[in-house]
Design a protein around this motif. Structure first.
Motif, PDB file in Angstrom:
ATOM      1  N   ARG A 174       0.808  -1.255   0.060  1.00 21.00           N
ATOM      2  CA  ARG A 174       0.042  -0.194  -0.001  1.00 21.00           C
ATOM      3  C   ARG A 174       0.831   1.453  -0.101  1.00 21.00           C
ATOM      4  NH1 ARG A 174      -4.999   0.465   3.553  1.00 21.00           N
ATOM      5  NH2 ARG A 174      -3.601   0.696   5.410  1.00 21.00           N
ATOM      6  N   ASP A 175       1.879   1.000  -0.098  1.00 20.63           N
ATOM      7  CA  ASP A 175       3.079   2.326  -0.205  1.00 20.63           C
ATOM      8  C   ASP A 175       4.303   2.058  -1.057  1.00 20.63           C
ATOM      9  OD1 ASP A 175       3.410   4.995   0.356  1.00 20.63           O
ATOM     10  OD2 ASP A 175       4.373   4.792   2.075  1.00 20.63           O
ATOM     11  N   LEU A 176       3.995   1.312  -1.974  1.00 21.92           N
ATOM     12  CA  LEU A 176       5.225   1.023  -2.878  1.00 21.92           C
ATOM     13  C   LEU A 176       5.650   2.538  -3.643  1.00 21.92           C
ATOM     14  CD1 LEU A 176       7.242  -1.254  -3.820  1.00 21.92           C
ATOM     15  CD2 LEU A 176       5.617  -1.434  -5.470  1.00 21.92           C
ATOM     16  N   LYS A 177       7.000   2.844  -3.400  1.00 22.31           N
ATOM     17  CA  LYS A 177       7.309   4.053  -4.216  1.00 22.31           C
ATOM     18  C   LYS A 177       8.786   4.001  -4.336  1.00 22.31           C
ATOM     19  CE  LYS A 177       6.835   6.736   0.145  1.00 22.31           C
ATOM     20  NZ  LYS A 177       6.300   8.055   0.729  1.00 22.31           N
ATOM     21  N   ALA A 178       9.381   5.001  -5.096  1.00 23.92           N
ATOM     22  CA  ALA A 178      10.830   4.971  -5.165  1.00 23.92           C
ATOM     23  C   ALA A 178      11.658   5.175  -3.738  1.00 23.92           C
ATOM     24  CB  ALA A 178      11.353   5.979  -6.325  1.00 23.92           C
ATOM     25  N   SER A 179      11.161   5.962  -2.928  1.00 25.27           N
ATOM     26  CA  SER A 179      11.734   6.333  -1.862  1.00 25.27           C
ATOM     27  C   SER A 179      11.738   5.026  -0.834  1.00 25.27           C
ATOM     28  CB  SER A 179      11.300   7.382  -1.119  1.00 25.27           C
ATOM     29  OG  SER A 179       9.936   7.160  -0.743  1.00 25.27           O
ATOM     30  N   ASN A 180      10.782   4.099  -1.130  1.00 23.83           N
ATOM     31  CA  ASN A 180      10.643   2.777  -0.288  1.00 23.83           C
ATOM     32  C   ASN A 180      11.286   1.560  -0.700  1.00 23.83           C
ATOM     33  OD1 ASN A 180       9.389   3.953   1.980  1.00 23.83           O
ATOM     34  ND2 ASN A 180       7.359   3.519   1.160  1.00 23.83           N
ATOM     35  N   THR A 233       0.611   7.670  -0.990  1.00 24.56           N
ATOM     36  CA  THR A 233       1.591   8.645  -1.600  1.00 24.56           C
ATOM     37  C   THR A 233       0.842   9.134  -2.726  1.00 24.56           C
ATOM     38  OG1 THR A 233       3.721   7.971  -0.597  1.00 24.56           O
ATOM     39  CG2 THR A 233       3.909   9.316  -2.324  1.00 24.56           C
ATOM     40  N   TYR A 234       0.745  10.583  -2.929  1.00 20.59           N
ATOM     41  CA  TYR A 234      -0.055  10.871  -4.125  1.00 20.59           C
ATOM     42  C   TYR A 234       0.675  10.625  -5.645  1.00 20.59           C
ATOM     43  CZ  TYR A 234      -1.921  14.024  -7.468  1.00 20.59           C
ATOM     44  OH  TYR A 234      -2.524  14.781  -8.687  1.00 20.59           O
ATOM     45  N   GLY A 235      -0.041  10.219  -6.429  1.00 19.65           N
ATOM     46  CA  GLY A 235       0.904   9.773  -7.676  1.00 19.65           C
ATOM     47  C   GLY A 235       0.959   8.192  -7.591  1.00 19.65           C
ATOM     48  N   TYR A 236       0.980   7.590  -6.647  1.00 16.97           N
ATOM     49  CA  TYR A 236       1.277   5.917  -6.694  1.00 16.97           C
ATOM     50  C   TYR A 236      -0.015   5.303  -6.202  1.00 16.97           C
ATOM     51  CZ  TYR A 236       6.378   6.983  -6.515  1.00 16.97           C
ATOM     52  OH  TYR A 236       7.385   7.446  -6.829  1.00 16.97           O
ATOM     53  N   VAL A 237      -1.056   6.102  -5.929  1.00 14.16           N
ATOM     54  CA  VAL A 237      -2.201   5.340  -5.501  1.00 14.16           C
ATOM     55  C   VAL A 237      -3.260   5.328  -6.397  1.00 14.16           C
ATOM     56  CG1 VAL A 237      -4.238   5.583  -3.681  1.00 14.16           C
ATOM     57  CG2 VAL A 237      -1.942   6.657  -3.201  1.00 14.16           C
ATOM     58  N   SER A 278       0.918   0.525  -8.214  1.00 15.03           N
ATOM     59  CA  SER A 278       2.069   1.504  -7.823  1.00 15.03           C
ATOM     60  C   SER A 278       3.294   0.915  -8.379  1.00 15.03           C
ATOM     61  CB  SER A 278       2.130   1.374  -6.280  1.00 15.03           C
ATOM     62  OG  SER A 278       1.125   1.570  -5.687  1.00 15.03           O
ATOM     63  N   PHE A 279       3.603  -0.154  -8.855  1.00 10.29           N
ATOM     64  CA  PHE A 279       4.671  -0.997  -9.285  1.00 10.29           C
ATOM     65  C   PHE A 279       4.342  -0.338 -10.931  1.00 10.29           C
ATOM     66  CE2 PHE A 279       6.341  -3.942 -12.470  1.00 10.29           C
ATOM     67  CZ  PHE A 279       7.611  -4.038 -12.101  1.00 10.29           C
ATOM     68  N   GLY A 280       3.584  -0.087 -11.506  1.00  7.56           N
ATOM     69  CA  GLY A 280       3.547   0.431 -12.961  1.00  7.56           C
ATOM     70  C   GLY A 280       4.181   1.860 -12.918  1.00  7.56           C
ATOM     71  N   VAL A 281       3.572   2.746 -11.647  1.00  7.10           N
ATOM     72  CA  VAL A 281       4.012   4.069 -11.804  1.00  7.10           C
ATOM     73  C   VAL A 281       5.867   4.081 -11.589  1.00  7.10           C
ATOM     74  CG1 VAL A 281       4.003   6.050 -10.289  1.00  7.10           C
ATOM     75  CG2 VAL A 281       1.923   4.863 -10.915  1.00  7.10           C
ATOM     76  N   LEU A 282       5.950   3.153 -10.619  1.00  6.74           N
ATOM     77  CA  LEU A 282       7.550   3.181 -10.366  1.00  6.74           C
ATOM     78  C   LEU A 282       8.171   2.621 -11.493  1.00  6.74           C
ATOM     79  CD1 LEU A 282       9.906   3.329  -8.052  1.00  6.74           C
ATOM     80  CD2 LEU A 282       9.378   0.609  -7.704  1.00  6.74           C
ATOM     81  N   LEU A 283       7.750   1.733 -12.252  1.00  5.40           N
ATOM     82  CA  LEU A 283       8.417   1.299 -13.448  1.00  5.40           C
ATOM     83  C   LEU A 283       8.615   2.558 -14.306  1.00  5.40           C
ATOM     84  CD1 LEU A 283       9.717  -1.025 -14.928  1.00  5.40           C
ATOM     85  CD2 LEU A 283       7.473  -1.915 -15.571  1.00  5.40           C
TER      86      LEU A 283
END
Length: 370
Positions: free
Chosen positions: A175-181, A216-220, A238-243
């Motif tokens: 629920r909070d996958l993002k580049a900073s994590n 996090t806004y942008g990953y939700v 969220s993985f797609g956004v990160l990719l």
């Protein structure tokens, strides 16, 4: 002082009970779980040089993180719950309990915790190369991540999510996958961190509902923002956004296009349907000698961020696509939160040349459903 709706006395009593429960539950882990250390505040204080500014690694929604060195020479990272944090003891306990039960090479390992002097701290293995966002958006440091290294990071994150969703004893939604994590070890291998917002699913559970929407806004994903629904497809989104960020080096909070009115997802999709996909990519990258191409990763990313959760692939399917173990991939539909629906509108006709943008990604602890 008040903590939520509790008086100071009630909070101390609740905290004492929660501490006792946590200590009991930590001792009840089965033989497959690692042993959790219960650290003394004084030892952590010495290890971090009294939480000195020089030892501060960063700060998130939970609170500040410090580097420490224990008396035996081991390096640690200490996450200290801030008194002003919107997260609290439940998130603290959640992360201790979950990460103690999860063991995978692509997940950050929790070594133990400290509950003393009204402080709540988590002690992790130290990750010397910081987080992925430290490199992606820096004009010089991004060169340290060539395409081969980024493919390794993509594969590592994929394997970490596969473990959480398919192969662990528990079915976990991060629920909070993002580049900073995404933290990087001494070999720049990725490890997923921060499980304070994670939730456990039963193996036959499809989705769940929450009235408190975090992330996090942008990953939700849209179904989470609008209806509070989350599932394994939430982490796929969220993985797609990160990719998309990994292949482009672009931030989610920026606006792109000549008129600077396109989100990262719209900008990526617009270039894709115009068959100008390479214009989206980080120009420092060369995928000539890689079986995992930039365009393939972009197509997978766009499939992951589609509006309808049912249209998104599972992480098993993502892994298969990345490894060339599947038939030709489907064409992605428009991404979530797209403001346009007509295939012949401005998004496809306009010049989608990106403009410079200085807005930072904006982590938030809670987003309000529309």
């Amino acid at each position: 002082m008040f903590f939520g709706w509790l008086t100071d006395t009630e909070y101390k009593a609740k905290n004492s009970k929660s501490k006792a429960n946590l200590m009991t539950e930590a001792g009840d882990f089965d033989n497959n779980a690692p042993n959790l250390m219960v650290y003394r505040f004084s030892d952590i204080e010495v290890a971090t040089n009294r939480f000195s500014f020089e030892n501060k690694l960063g700060e998130g929604g939970y609170g500040p993180v410090y580097k420490g060195v224990l008396s035996d020479g081991r390096e640690i990272a200490v996450k200290k719950l801030s008194k002003t944090s919107t997260q609290g003891f439940e998130e603290f306990k959640n992360e201790v309990m979950l990460t103690a039960k999860l063991q995978h090479v692509n997940l950050v390992r929790v070594l133990g915790f400290c509950i003393e002097r009204e402080e709540h701290m988590l002690v992790y293995e130290f990750m010397p190369n910081k987080s992925l966002d430290y490199y992606l958006y820096d004009p010089m440091k991004r060169y340290m991540l060539d395409w081969e290294k980024r493919v390794e990071i993509i594969e590592g994150v994929t394997q970490g999510l596969l473990y959480l969703q398919e192969y662990s004893r528990l079915k976990i939604i991060h629920r909070d996958l993002k580049a900073s994590n995404i933290l990087l070890d001494e070999e720049m291998k990725p490890k997923i961190s921060d499980f304070g917002m994670a939730r456990i699913f039963s193996k036959d559970e499809v989705e769940a509902n929450t009235h408190r929407i975090v992330g996090t806004y942008g990953y939700v994903p849209p179904e989470y923002v609008k209806k509070g629904l989350y599932s394994i497809k939430s982490d796929v989104y969220s993985f797609g956004v990160l990719l998309l960020q990994i292949i482009s080096g672009r931030k989610t909070a920026c606006l792109y296009g000549v008129h600077e009115n396109l989100s990262l997802l719209e900008f990526a999709y617009g270039l894709w349907i115009q068959e100008k996909g390479m214009e989206f990519m980080d120009p420092t990258l060369d995928d000539t000698n890689s079986s995992c191409t930039l365009l393939k990763c972009k197509q997978i990313a766009l499939l992951c961020v589609q509006e309808n959760a049912n249209d998104r692939p599972t992480m098993l399917e993502v892994s298969s696509m990345l490894r060339n173990e599947t038939t030709p991939m489907a064409n992605p539909k428009r991404p979530a939160f797209s403001k346009r629906t007509d295939e012949n509108d401005e998004l496809t006709r306009s010049n989608l040349k990106p403009e410079i943008c200085s807005i930072d990604d904006s982590p938030i602890s809670e987003v309000v459903g529309r």
